[in-house]
Design an enzyme around this catalytic site. Structure first.
Site, PDB file in Angstrom:
ATOM      1  N   LYS A 124     -57.186  -4.093  43.360  1.00 57.65           N
ATOM      2  CA  LYS A 124     -56.928  -5.475  42.911  1.00 57.65           C
ATOM      3  C   LYS A 124     -58.117  -5.915  42.092  1.00 57.65           C
ATOM      4  CE  LYS A 124     -53.765  -8.670  43.523  1.00 57.65           C
ATOM      5  NZ  LYS A 124     -52.336  -8.529  43.894  1.00 57.65           N
ATOM      6  N   ASP A 164     -50.729 -10.981  38.536  1.00 55.95           N
ATOM      7  CA  ASP A 164     -50.763 -11.691  39.818  1.00 55.95           C
ATOM      8  C   ASP A 164     -50.920 -13.175  39.425  1.00 55.95           C
ATOM      9  OD1 ASP A 164     -51.031 -11.067  42.917  1.00 55.95           O
ATOM     10  OD2 ASP A 164     -52.485 -12.637  42.535  1.00 55.95           O
TER      11      ASP A 164
HETATM   12  P1  NDP Z   1     -48.026 -17.463  39.272  1.00 53.66           P
HETATM   13  O1  NDP Z   1     -49.352 -17.690  38.675  1.00 53.66           O
HETATM   14  O2  NDP Z   1     -46.873 -17.114  38.405  1.00 53.66           O
HETATM   15  O3  NDP Z   1     -47.577 -18.723  40.136  1.00 53.66           O
HETATM   16  C1  NDP Z   1     -48.400 -19.176  41.171  1.00 53.66           C
HETATM   17  C2  NDP Z   1     -47.747 -20.407  41.784  1.00 53.66           C
HETATM   18  O4  NDP Z   1     -48.431 -20.734  42.984  1.00 53.66           O
HETATM   19  C3  NDP Z   1     -47.842 -21.629  40.897  1.00 53.66           C
HETATM   20  O5  NDP Z   1     -46.751 -22.456  41.159  1.00 53.66           O
HETATM   21  C4  NDP Z   1     -49.151 -22.267  41.374  1.00 53.66           C
HETATM   22  O6  NDP Z   1     -49.229 -23.655  41.130  1.00 53.66           O
HETATM   23  C5  NDP Z   1     -49.078 -22.005  42.855  1.00 53.66           C
HETATM   24  N1  NDP Z   1     -50.455 -21.918  43.390  1.00 53.66           N
HETATM   25  C6  NDP Z   1     -51.419 -21.051  43.032  1.00 53.66           C
HETATM   26  N2  NDP Z   1     -52.549 -21.270  43.719  1.00 53.66           N
HETATM   27  C7  NDP Z   1     -52.269 -22.316  44.500  1.00 53.66           C
HETATM   28  C8  NDP Z   1     -53.031 -23.018  45.459  1.00 53.66           C
HETATM   29  N3  NDP Z   1     -54.318 -22.698  45.720  1.00 53.66           N
HETATM   30  N4  NDP Z   1     -52.416 -24.038  46.108  1.00 53.66           N
HETATM   31  C9  NDP Z   1     -51.107 -24.367  45.846  1.00 53.66           C
HETATM   32  N5  NDP Z   1     -50.360 -23.721  44.948  1.00 53.66           N
HETATM   33  C10 NDP Z   1     -50.920 -22.715  44.301  1.00 53.66           C
HETATM   34  O7  NDP Z   1     -48.258 -16.325  40.373  1.00 53.66           O
HETATM   35  P2  NDP Z   1     -47.199 -15.345  41.052  1.00 53.66           P
HETATM   36  O8  NDP Z   1     -45.907 -16.020  41.220  1.00 53.66           O
HETATM   37  O9  NDP Z   1     -47.260 -14.053  40.352  1.00 53.66           O
HETATM   38  O10 NDP Z   1     -47.877 -15.119  42.481  1.00 53.66           O
HETATM   39  C11 NDP Z   1     -47.595 -15.930  43.606  1.00 53.66           C
HETATM   40  C12 NDP Z   1     -47.950 -15.193  44.885  1.00 53.66           C
HETATM   41  O11 NDP Z   1     -47.200 -13.983  44.959  1.00 53.66           O
HETATM   42  C13 NDP Z   1     -49.421 -14.760  45.002  1.00 53.66           C
HETATM   43  O12 NDP Z   1     -49.799 -14.791  46.362  1.00 53.66           O
HETATM   44  C14 NDP Z   1     -49.389 -13.322  44.521  1.00 53.66           C
HETATM   45  O13 NDP Z   1     -50.474 -12.582  45.037  1.00 53.66           O
HETATM   46  C15 NDP Z   1     -48.067 -12.871  45.119  1.00 53.66           C
HETATM   47  N6  NDP Z   1     -47.453 -11.687  44.523  1.00 53.66           N
HETATM   48  C16 NDP Z   1     -47.216 -11.610  43.183  1.00 53.66           C
HETATM   49  C17 NDP Z   1     -46.612 -10.498  42.651  1.00 53.66           C
HETATM   50  C18 NDP Z   1     -46.254 -10.392  41.220  1.00 53.66           C
HETATM   51  O14 NDP Z   1     -45.637  -9.394  40.852  1.00 53.66           O
HETATM   52  N7  NDP Z   1     -46.556 -11.352  40.380  1.00 53.66           N
HETATM   53  C19 NDP Z   1     -46.265  -9.345  43.496  1.00 53.66           C
HETATM   54  C20 NDP Z   1     -46.495  -9.552  44.908  1.00 53.66           C
HETATM   55  C21 NDP Z   1     -47.094 -10.686  45.365  1.00 53.66           C
HETATM   56  P3  NDP Z   1     -50.200 -24.198  39.963  1.00 53.66           P
HETATM   57  O15 NDP Z   1     -49.447 -23.959  38.695  1.00 53.66           O
HETATM   58  O16 NDP Z   1     -50.407 -25.632  40.283  1.00 53.66           O
HETATM   59  O17 NDP Z   1     -51.466 -23.403  40.063  1.00 53.66           O
HETATM   60  O1  2IT Z   2     -49.580  -8.300  44.895  1.00 52.17           O
HETATM   61  C1  2IT Z   2     -48.913  -7.499  44.208  1.00 52.17           C
HETATM   62  O2  2IT Z   2     -48.273  -6.588  44.717  1.00 52.17           O
HETATM   63  C2  2IT Z   2     -48.906  -7.685  42.755  1.00 52.17           C
HETATM   64  N1  2IT Z   2     -49.507  -8.637  42.263  1.00 52.17           N
HETATM   65  C3  2IT Z   2     -48.212  -6.688  41.877  1.00 52.17           C
HETATM   66  C4  2IT Z   2     -49.084  -5.501  41.643  1.00 52.17           C
HETATM   67  C5  2IT Z   2     -48.559  -4.503  40.646  1.00 52.17           C
HETATM   68  O3  2IT Z   2     -49.327  -3.567  40.368  1.00 52.17           O
HETATM   69  O4  2IT Z   2     -47.451  -4.628  40.140  1.00 52.17           O
END
Ligand code: NDP
Ligand code: 2IT
Length: 450
Positions: A124, A164
């Site tokens: 990461k 992420d």
């Molecule tokens: P994005 O940046 O697309 O979206 C993040 C969302 O979460 C936004 O709505 C943001 O709001 C909110 N957010 C972020 N930080 C905070 C905080 N401290 N408090 C409240 N709201 C918060 O990210 P993703 O959708 O990609 O990721 C979301 C989660 O999913 C994370 O935990 C990530 O690690 C996990 N994840 C992502 C994957 C991926 O493929 N993208 C895969 C597996 C897990 P705001 O706009 O106000 O910041």
């Molecule tokens: O937390 C996760 O699994 C991710 N942000 C996706 C990682 C990836 O390599 O697609």
């Protein structure tokens, strides 16, 4: 070593890293029965080795903003474990990024990637850079400066980053362009690339879709389904958007979305049309979710980060899908979920539930899926993107989706089977930790003391 001896040692070695210690504590407790059954794993100190990153890279990122002012950020890559494949895991751009946060994410990634069945190690990275309020030009400048250093540490057979929080299609494009320019090679060094330049169909949707496929498996296992279920979803980014989309497609009703400022509660249910508005608002205009509440005249609840609980988890519903960030469900929130009749909690985010919160939902018979199992669809599809890049050809949307459905079912079944075998039937958290651990442990055992 006992649970507390291993944990004490990790605490001593990582004194100021609460998120990493939280992730470690959960896994250590789960895998003790494996160490008892396999004394050789304990003798080889495989768990202790997994708790130490193979490599942690930290670097300065200097760039010029639109006013010509010099900006200084910190960049990192945690290369946690490469026993079963090249390091693989996302990049996070958010002001809260610290070594502790990235180590917890990299540690969880090792187990998650092992569960996918695709040969990928865990890593990461990211930066404390905050993309909010920055122009496209500033984001590009930052990405180029960040890759200026990261490029020397990654490679398509070595370490393959992806998105992420704060890193989506736009950022992956800028990062890929910079890597290609620096290294003078076109390879699948990043996943989440655009369709037409090495990306895979369904990768954008995969984490959210995979989460709901996983929940559907959990529900079917007890003779139920997503159809007709009222669902709470937090966040409004990549994972949330496609979780909501799949809930709608499977006949469920998603009634919430949020950002760091507040929550919208749409009792009528988010429709495909409203979801299109949400995607446009968040992905293109990069606006705040309050606009959704104003447009569709629904309730908006402000979030006070210092409040005792988050109002999103205090709404009557059947299922809860945290898809924003770590520790967004504390013990009080977990109690509220139970009180409001929630029967299933499946994590789209990484470690969104505190350890106290997990204990409360488990003690109250809520079906609980840890992120490392239920959100693995994203990285699994990244693995499929890597495979397509290595092959030099692409699968159709239907082919990738069918593979994703199969992988989520496999992770579901493997987690349940491991939980049963090691004495915690029905406990997906124990099962996912155990199955992921055994896979990586066996590879490390075979590869010697390195
Ligand atoms: P994005 O940046 O697309 O979206 C993040 C969302 O979460 C936004 O709505 C943001 O709001 C909110 N957010 C972020 N930080 C905070 C905080 N401290 N408090 C409240 N709201 C918060 O990210 P993703 O959708 O990609 O990721 C979301 C989660 O999913 C994370 O935990 C990530 O690690 C996990 N994840 C992502 C994957 C991926 O493929 N993208 C895969 C597996 C897990 P705001 O706009 O106000 O910041
Ligand atoms: O937390 C996760 O699994 C991710 N942000 C996706 C990682 C990836 O390599 O697609």
């Amino acid at each position: 070593m006992t649970h507390s001896a291993i944990l004490d040692n990790v605490k001593k070695r990582n004194p100021n890293e609460p998120e990493f210690l939280q992730a470690a504590e959960e896994v250590i407790a789960s895998v003790l029965p494996v160490l008892e059954k396999n004394p050789e794993f304990a003798r080889l100190k495989l768990l202790e080795r997994m708790l130490e990153p193979e490599r942690l890279i930290s670097f300065r990122v200097t760039w010029l903003d639109d006013r010509g002012e010099v900006q200084v950020n910190r960049g990192y890559r945690v290369q946690m474990n490469s026993a079963i494949g090249p390091y693989k895991g996302g990049l996070r751009f958010h002001p809260t990024v610290t070594p502790s946060v990235l180590k917890f994410l990299a540690f969880e990634q090792v187990f998650k990637n092992a569960l996918t069945g695709i040969p990928m190690g865990g890593g990461k990275g990211g930066s404390d850079f905050d993309p909010k309020g920055k122009s496209d030009n500033e984001v590009m400048k930052f990405c180029q400066a960040f890759m200026g250093e990261l490029a020397r540490h990654i490679g398509h057979r070595l370490d393959v980053p992806a998105g992420d929080i704060g890193v989506g299609g736009r950022e992956i494009g800028f990062l890929f362009g910079a890597y290609k320019k620096i290294r003078n090679e076109f390879t699948g060094v990043l996943t989440g690339k655009g369709i037409g330049w090495g990306g895979s169909l369904i990768r954008t949707e995969a984490t959210g879709y995979g989460l709901i496929y996983f929940a559907e498996n959990m529900l079917q296992n007890v003779g139920s389904s997503t159809k007709g279920k009222t669902c709470l979803v937090s966040g409004s980014g990549n994972v949330s958007q496609y979780a909501i989309e799949k809930i709608i497609q499977l006949g469920g009703k998603a009634i919430t979305a949020s950002d760091s400022n507040g929550v919208v509660v749409d009792e009528a249910g988010i429709t495909m049309e409203k979801l299109e508005f949400l995607k446009e608002l968040k992905n293109n205009r990069r606006g705040r979710i309050k606009e959704y509440a104003d447009k569709y005249k629904c309730t908006y609840l402000s979030i006070d980060a210092k409040a005792e609980y988050n109002p999103l988890w205090n709404i009557k519903a059947d299922c809860a899908f945290p898809c924003a960030t770590q520790n967004e469900i504390n013990a009080k929130d977990a109690g509220n979920l139970v009180k409001n009749g929630v029967k299933l909690l499946a994590e789209g985010a990484n470690m969104p539930t505190t350890i106290d919160g997990i204990n409360i939902v488990l003690d109250n018979g809520v079906m609980y899926a840890p992120g490392k199992a239920s959100n693995a669809g994203g990285v699994a599809t990244s693995g499929l993107e890597m495979t397509q890049n290595y092959m030099g050809s692409n699968w159709t949307r239907e082919e990738v989706d069918a593979k994703l459905v199969g992988i989520m079912k496999d992770i579901h079944d493997t987690s349940l089977a491991a939980a049963k075998e090691y004495g915690s039937p029905g406990n997906y958290m124990a099962g996912a930790n155990i199955a992921g651990f055994i896979k990586v442990a066996k590879a490390m055992q075979a590869q010697g003391v390195i």
